[in-house]
Write a protein that holds these residues in place. Structure first.
Motif, short mmCIF file in Angstrom:
data_model
loop_
_atom_site.label_atom_id
_atom_site.label_comp_id
_atom_site.label_asym_id
_atom_site.label_seq_id
_atom_site.Cartn_x
_atom_site.Cartn_y
_atom_site.Cartn_z
N LYS A 151 0.85 -1.18 0.00
CA LYS A 151 0.00 0.00 0.00
C LYS A 151 0.90 1.24 0.00
CE LYS A 151 -1.56 -1.50 4.39
NZ LYS A 151 -2.63 -1.50 5.39
N ALA A 152 0.42 2.28 -0.64
CA ALA A 152 1.24 3.48 -0.80
C ALA A 152 0.38 4.73 -0.69
CB ALA A 152 1.94 3.46 -2.16
N ARG A 153 1.02 5.81 -0.25
CA ARG A 153 0.38 7.12 -0.20
C ARG A 153 1.32 8.14 -0.81
NH1 ARG A 153 -1.09 10.90 5.09
NH2 ARG A 153 -2.04 12.61 3.91
N VAL A 154 0.79 9.02 -1.63
CA VAL A 154 1.56 10.10 -2.24
C VAL A 154 0.86 11.41 -1.96
CG1 VAL A 154 2.28 11.13 -4.43
CG2 VAL A 154 2.57 8.68 -4.07
N SER A 155 1.64 12.42 -1.59
CA SER A 155 1.09 13.75 -1.34
C SER A 155 2.08 14.77 -1.86
CB SER A 155 0.85 13.96 0.16
OG SER A 155 0.33 15.26 0.41
N ILE A 156 1.60 15.76 -2.61
CA ILE A 156 2.47 16.78 -3.18
C ILE A 156 1.84 18.15 -2.96
CG2 ILE A 156 1.46 16.41 -5.48
CD1 ILE A 156 4.18 17.15 -6.67
N MET A 157 2.67 19.11 -2.58
CA MET A 157 2.20 20.46 -2.29
C MET A 157 3.27 21.44 -2.75
SD MET A 157 0.97 21.89 1.46
CE MET A 157 -0.18 20.51 1.70
N ASN A 158 2.86 22.57 -3.33
CA ASN A 158 3.84 23.59 -3.70
C ASN A 158 3.30 25.01 -3.47
OD1 ASN A 158 2.32 24.41 -5.99
ND2 ASN A 158 3.43 23.03 -7.37
N THR A 159 4.15 25.98 -3.74
CA THR A 159 3.79 27.37 -3.49
C THR A 159 2.92 27.97 -4.58
OG1 THR A 159 5.94 27.97 -4.45
CG2 THR A 159 5.79 27.87 -2.05
N LYS A 160 2.64 27.21 -5.64
CA LYS A 160 1.77 27.72 -6.71
C LYS A 160 0.32 27.27 -6.52
CE LYS A 160 3.65 28.70 -10.73
NZ LYS A 160 4.18 28.56 -12.11
N GLY A 161 0.04 26.65 -5.40
CA GLY A 161 -1.33 26.26 -5.10
C GLY A 161 -1.63 24.79 -5.23
N LEU A 162 -0.67 24.01 -5.67
CA LEU A 162 -0.89 22.56 -5.80
C LEU A 162 -1.00 21.91 -4.43
CD1 LEU A 162 -0.94 19.94 -7.52
CD2 LEU A 162 1.55 19.91 -7.35
N ASP A 163 -2.01 21.09 -4.26
CA ASP A 163 -2.22 20.34 -3.02
C ASP A 163 -3.01 19.10 -3.39
OD1 ASP A 163 -2.67 19.35 -0.52
OD2 ASP A 163 -3.74 21.10 0.25
N ALA A 164 -2.31 17.97 -3.62
CA ALA A 164 -2.96 16.77 -4.14
C ALA A 164 -2.42 15.53 -3.45
CB ALA A 164 -2.75 16.67 -5.65
N GLN A 165 -3.30 14.54 -3.28
CA GLN A 165 -2.92 13.29 -2.62
C GLN A 165 -3.66 12.11 -3.24
OE1 GLN A 165 -4.69 15.70 -0.57
NE2 GLN A 165 -2.77 16.85 -0.40
N TYR A 166 -3.08 10.93 -3.10
CA TYR A 166 -3.82 9.71 -3.39
C TYR A 166 -3.21 8.56 -2.59
CZ TYR A 166 -0.10 8.15 -6.63
OH TYR A 166 1.10 7.76 -7.18
#
Length: 446
Positions: A151-166
């Motif tokens: 099982k895996a989790r990925v989360s990415i966030m940046n200063t341009k407004g990106l905020d995504a997970q799965y």
């Protein structure tokens, strides 16, 4: 500390430290593997790993650092380490960051898989081994019987407004066997992968591995020549996967692909359509977004023989004036972004394998190729591979053949494909193909 709280903290500290646009990427997971032998589990192990990687621009340079800890001290460390790395970096090339977008809602996590007990997994694995060994008196042993899940989790966030997970989970099982008759020894193998444990049929898996090995008993070599060849779906998928990098903008930009500058040109026969589909249901490489947060999508890379697009990440899209196709991925949180495919496959037709054999008339049905790492030049496309399979005589697949070598050029092969079958199958790498019929393949035998 919650991972998203950690990511927000890192971005705040990075901005305070003088970073311009920056990003924090997290990847974590757990895995389990067991092996059976002689009707019992002989090996069992579990493991877990997680970490976060930061990259950003500061004073015109790129800084990168990663940590396996998720706390405030780690946030301070990762920002300082990235700034220090940037200060000594020679590369002044700017990072590209994605500002976020709409993502497809995908069913990547099956809660029912988490409910399956270790005992149930072991029972099915042993049942697969027993089915293989009991298939025929010619089966002497099952040399590898493996079950694994993760099982895996990925989360990415940046200063341009990106905020995504799965989050995603999956399982796989593999059986390989040894068959022997009158001193002739052959091997065979089969696998199952997905995230629905109920669809794992151990008897079917074990019997398929045994049937493959038994089917090759008594194989002989054949005369050298140029033949019509049907590559089995799994064999063609292996070949396609070896040369998949040629379809990336990164390789083309670096002059390492024969497809450089050939977008919108004919590179294959009319019956060849190749798609890269990051959203295909149940795909081995299905994800809502790539390692840069760009939405994945279903796209024609080759359509009716014409190269429609290469595969782009943000960096090489910017270099060439294109848009990212959602193909920037990381091998892990410690790795940099590279262009790579998702579910990459040759589209099937409605033609059966039997009809494909009738179309071939006489030739060879190659079921397995070996030596793809040593026997293939991924730049030129030339390959020379050890192979085995069956003769095709008067439109029928007949007796087994071995000790042959198949040689061709991948890019010429694409143009020489005359028909594709309806039996699309993916390997566990996410590359798939139906069986394909190709002309003018050099076979070295006797």
């Amino acid at each position: 500390m919650d991972i998203r709280e950690f990511q927000r903290l890192v971005l705040e500290k990075a901005k305070a430290a003088g970073f311009d646009d920056c990003e924090i990427y997290y990847q974590g997971g757990e895995s389990m593997q067991m092996l059976s032998s002689g009707g019992k589990i002989e090996h069992f192990e579990t493991s877990s790993s997680s970490g976060a990687a930061f990259r950003g621009m500061i004073k015109g340079k790129t800084g990168f650092a990663y940590t396996e800890r998720i706390d405030e001290k780690a946030a301070d460390f990762i920002v300082k380490a990235a700034a220090d790395n940037a200060s000594i970096a020679d590369d002044e090339e700017e990072c590209e960051f994605f500002g976020g977008g709409e993502y497809e809602k995908l069913s990547l996590y099956n809660d029912e898989l988490d409910k399956v007990t270790t005992e149930e997994k072991a029972q099915k694995l042993i049942a697969a081994e027993n089915a293989a060994v009991g298939y025929s008196e010619s089966i002497k042993s099952a040399d590898r019987c493996i079950y694994a899940d993760e099982k895996a989790r990925v989360s990415i966030m940046n200063t341009k407004g990106l905020d995504a997970q799965y989050s995603a989970n999956s399982m796989a099982a593999m059986v390989s066997v040894i068959a022997e008759k009158d001193g002739d020894i052959k091997t065979g193998g089969e696998f199952f992968a997905g995230n629905d444990f109920d669809k794992f049929d151990p008897e079917k898996l074990g019997q398929a591995a045994a049937a493959e090995a038994c089917g090759m008993l008594g194989a002989k070599s054949m005369k050298s020549g140029v033949y019509n060849v049907i590559f089995k779906n799994t064999a063609m998928a292996s070949i396609l996967g070896t040369f998949a990098g040629s379809f990336t903008a990164e390789q083309a930009y670096k002059g390492l692909s024969m497809l450089e500058g050939k977008e919108n040109e004919k590179i294959a026969s009319d019956c060849v359509t190749i798609r890269d589909d990051g959203l295909i249901e149940g795909g081995f490489a299905t994800v809502p977004f790539d390692g840069e947060g760009v939405p994945c999508r279903n796209k024609a890379v080759v359509e009716n023989g014409v190269l429609k697009t290469l595969l782009y990440d943000l960096k090489y899209a910017a270099k060439t004036g294109k848009q990212s196709t959602g193909n920037g991925f990381r091998a892990g949180f410690k790795s940099s972004i590279v262009c790579s495919c998702t579910n990459f496959y040759i589209c099937p037709s409605d033609m059966s394998l039997e009809k494909l054999a009738e179309t071939a008339g006489n030739g060879i049905y190659i079921t397995d190729v070996e030596g793809l790492h040593a026997g293939a030049n991924t730049v030129s496309g030339d390959f020379s591979l050890s192979a085995e399979g069956f003769l095709i005589e008067n439109g029928r697949i007949t007796s087994p053949v071995e000790q042959i070598t198949a040689a061709a050029n991948f890019f010429v092969l694409l143009k020489n494909i005359k028909a594709v079958a309806n039996d699309l199958r993916f390997g566990m790498s996410g590359v798939g193909s139906p069986a394909v019929l190709a002309e003018n393949i050099s076979i070295s035998g006797l």
